[in-house]
Design an enzyme around this catalytic site. Sequence first.
Site, mmCIF file in Angstrom:
data_model
loop_
_atom_site.group_PDB
_atom_site.id
_atom_site.type_symbol
_atom_site.label_atom_id
_atom_site.label_comp_id
_atom_site.label_asym_id
_atom_site.label_seq_id
_atom_site.Cartn_x
_atom_site.Cartn_y
_atom_site.Cartn_z
ATOM 1 C CG LEU A 180 -51.538 72.611 42.483
ATOM 2 C CD1 LEU A 180 -52.370 73.734 41.874
ATOM 3 C CD2 LEU A 180 -51.202 72.922 43.925
ATOM 4 N N GLY A 181 -52.428 68.129 41.671
ATOM 5 C CA GLY A 181 -53.325 66.994 41.496
ATOM 6 C C GLY A 181 -53.070 66.318 40.172
ATOM 7 N N GLY B 194 -54.992 63.056 37.428
ATOM 8 C CA GLY B 194 -56.108 62.160 37.177
ATOM 9 C C GLY B 194 -56.250 61.917 35.697
ATOM 10 C CB VAL C 56 -53.505 70.604 38.208
ATOM 11 C CG1 VAL C 56 -53.564 72.104 38.502
ATOM 12 C CG2 VAL C 56 -54.684 70.198 37.336
ATOM 13 C CG ASP D 156 -68.671 67.611 36.123
ATOM 14 O OD1 ASP D 156 -69.411 66.933 36.874
ATOM 15 O OD2 ASP D 156 -67.456 67.391 35.995
#
Length: 580
Positions: free
Chosen positions: A31-32, A34, A39, A155
């Site tokens: 999904l992602g 970084g 994920v 955040d």
Amino acid sequence: MAIASLERDDHGNPRFRGCTSIRDFEFLGKLGEGTFGEVYKARSKKDGSIVALKKILMHNEKDGFPITALREIKLLKMLSHRNILQLKEMAVERSKGDGRKKPSMYMVTPYMEHDLSGLLENPAVNFTEPQIKCYMLQLLEGLKYLHGNRILHRDMKAANLLISNNGVLQIADFGLARPYDEPPPEPGKGGGEAKRDYTTLVVTRWYRPPELLLQLRRYTTAIDMWGVGCVFGEMFKGKPILAGSSDLNQTQLIFNLVGTPTEENMPGWSSLPGCEGVKSFGYKPGSLREVFKDQNPMAISLLEELLKLDWRKRINAIDAINHPYFSSPPFPARPGELPSFEDSHEFDRRRFRGQRGAIPPAPAGGSVDQQQTTEIAVFPVLHALAGSLHTGFKTILQSALLKTGMLYHMDLQTRGSRFQASLVQKIAACLLNLLCLLIHHGAWVIQIGRHVREVNAIISEDGPMGNWIHTSRLTVTLVDILEKGKAIVRVPLLIGVIWNSNTLMKGINRVILGTDVLQEREAGVLTFERLEQRIEHCTDDDKLVLVSTDAERLRQMNPVTLLVLNDSKFITHLLLSMTY
């Protein structure tokens, strides 16, 4: 001592409560990814449910589990609310081979088809006002629960708000969240007042409130409410409403939108540590009503309450839920009435961006202590200098920089005393080379900004850290070059280094050279004795930067003073290159 028997999984490995094996899941796709980790979408082999697996990066296995991940896990296990992402369990991926490598850990959460930022970037998605009201109410209910339990999220942004195809919104990413020592907010009383200091190195820049940009340490739940206001406006506009390129630019954008601070609309702002850089902005009445003129008056009213400069009077979640905006037509939709969309995650957004065109860049500031690994990106100096230098000085400087390479913009987090010594030496060498290069070509006063207090705040939040570099951020920029080849060069430097358990590497917060000293230097009568007198009156946060060819004389002066040597032999390796 008796040892309790351990339940074992199908593969013979010990099974602990709340912790399962990664083999119990079928991976369906990424999904992602970084600095936080990776994920994945997965299916549970036990019950067939679709989940998200967030892999926790262990950037230095000898240092143990990342503290930000521990904080997030601890808080999520404590919380239980429809609008807060649930941590179902932890999954372990044991290493293959000889077993000496530590296992990988995954956080297992329910799969949510979208995040709000992804939906807003999807050109096929257009929010209706009932839909916006539905999402806003869920967000406020989640924050009401968090703040009522004395938790600061720290955040708040669209990318951290997950949405399911059932229309349910959940607040996610608690890596920066922490318990809050003050009483919970009360109706009609905003966020109240804080009695202790917290680190200001929180909240992604585009969603960062003005009090944090001005370095308020005693902040409250109001910092989360400012982020809600930014998200609210973003849902109307379809893009971030305050996309600053730097902290200073972010402050300018805020004041352009909501007006310049005064002692009436933001009491105490002029005494905050970061106010000096913004006092020259000039008065602006604010343009919020003009920017959102297409929205109904109740929406603008709520937006003004959420984006109020005075954090003490900024509306809290309790009062925001009861704002007339939500009880006036068109009324909020129910989650089950909302339309469903194609999945909108990081990898999906890349496709959407190609359809929609360029969008603002990712926040350069970000949440500093959210970074989980070393990330080095090349940042060309010449691009940063464009338009900032006097023409003659720029020509000389560009010529020199072309021969020496580029500076780096780095986000890093690491630990270890040996690495500290090496890191400090390399950073010092890079800065000395840069400063000497500037001096060699005309700069005569160098200012280095270094915020010791913020670093101390990070350390104190999590207890003694020994020989750790917990969270550091090094940013080198060049601005404010004056005319006629004589330059004041400001080089903001923020880096927290724990040299050992008792000593924090000293830095410079602001130059104390007054106009009288500058005039003495201009007249050629400035002496070392005069500078020594100035140094004697320095505090730990006010250190003088000296520029001289007399290295031995400088070394005899205050040891915490940064020595900048105007010596051509130092102008060699401007390129800072480190391998981690």
